[in-house]
Design a protein around this motif. Structure first.
Motif, PDB file in Angstrom:
ATOM      1  N   THR A  21     -14.960  18.262   9.323  1.00  0.00           N
ATOM      2  CA  THR A  21     -14.278  18.972   8.247  1.00  0.00           C
ATOM      3  C   THR A  21     -13.042  19.687   8.781  1.00  0.00           C
ATOM      4  OG1 THR A  21     -16.404  19.375   7.176  1.00  0.00           O
ATOM      5  CG2 THR A  21     -14.576  20.760   6.482  1.00  0.00           C
ATOM      6  N   THR A  22     -11.981  19.708   8.006  1.00  0.00           N
ATOM      7  CA  THR A  22     -10.831  20.539   8.331  1.00  0.00           C
ATOM      8  C   THR A  22     -11.168  21.962   7.931  1.00  0.00           C
ATOM      9  OG1 THR A  22      -9.267  18.757   7.981  1.00  0.00           O
ATOM     10  CG2 THR A  22      -8.398  20.997   7.828  1.00  0.00           C
ATOM     11  N   ALA A  66      -4.330  24.874   1.008  1.00  0.00           N
ATOM     12  CA  ALA A  66      -4.222  23.809   0.006  1.00  0.00           C
ATOM     13  C   ALA A  66      -3.038  22.899   0.298  1.00  0.00           C
ATOM     14  CB  ALA A  66      -4.109  24.426  -1.379  1.00  0.00           C
ATOM     15  N   ARG A  69      -3.622  20.622   3.583  1.00  0.00           N
ATOM     16  CA  ARG A  69      -4.678  19.616   3.540  1.00  0.00           C
ATOM     17  C   ARG A  69      -4.928  19.045   2.150  1.00  0.00           C
ATOM     18  NH1 ARG A  69      -4.787  17.368   8.200  1.00  0.00           N
ATOM     19  NH2 ARG A  69      -5.476  18.698   9.866  1.00  0.00           N
ATOM     20  N   GLY A  71      -5.658  20.465  -0.715  1.00  0.00           N
ATOM     21  CA  GLY A  71      -6.669  21.113  -1.551  1.00  0.00           C
ATOM     22  C   GLY A  71      -7.698  21.831  -0.713  1.00  0.00           C
ATOM     23  N   ILE A  72      -8.546  22.568  -1.394  1.00  0.00           N
ATOM     24  CA  ILE A  72      -9.621  23.305  -0.736  1.00  0.00           C
ATOM     25  C   ILE A  72     -10.929  22.868  -1.378  1.00  0.00           C
ATOM     26  CG2 ILE A  72     -10.646  25.577  -0.363  1.00  0.00           C
ATOM     27  CD1 ILE A  72      -7.817  26.697  -0.225  1.00  0.00           C
ATOM     28  N   GLY A  73     -11.855  22.410  -0.539  1.00  0.00           N
ATOM     29  CA  GLY A  73     -13.129  21.911  -1.028  1.00  0.00           C
ATOM     30  C   GLY A  73     -14.184  22.999  -1.212  1.00  0.00           C
ATOM     31  N   ARG A  74     -14.166  24.008  -0.348  1.00  0.00           N
ATOM     32  CA  ARG A  74     -15.121  25.116  -0.464  1.00  0.00           C
ATOM     33  C   ARG A  74     -14.576  26.330   0.267  1.00  0.00           C
ATOM     34  NH1 ARG A  74     -19.972  22.581   3.236  1.00  0.00           N
ATOM     35  NH2 ARG A  74     -18.574  21.308   4.447  1.00  0.00           N
TER      36      ARG A  74
END
Length: 80
Positions: A21-22, A66, A69, A71-74
């Motif tokens: 994960t980034t 964001a 990358r 966007g932000i996933g969590r």
């Protein structure tokens, strides 16, 4: 990951990086962030010095993550 340079935050950063994960690690302590980035040389780690009480800095942090990358996933907050 707030509080990402030490304790539970650092452990979570390491785990997420290990899973591919980034991670955007934020912490108010520049010295701890420097140690983190030295110990985890990874293009998937973005480390930023931010005080979470500064709303403008937090908004900039989220926008940076964001933008870099796509966007932000969590989001995860780690604090004492």
């Amino acid at each position: 990951m707030t509080g990402g340079a030490s304790g539970i935050g650092e452990a979570t950063v390491r785990r997420f990086l290990g899973e591919g994960t980034t991670v955007l690690a934020a912490d108010i302590r520049a010295d701890a962030l420097a140690r983190l980035t030295e110990s985890l040389p990874s293009t998937a780690l973005i480390a930023e010095q931010v005080g979470m009480m500064d709303l403008n800095a937090v908004e900039t942090l989220i926008a940076t993550g964001a933008r870099r990358r796509g966007g932000i996933g969590r989001l995860r907050l780690c604090r004492l």
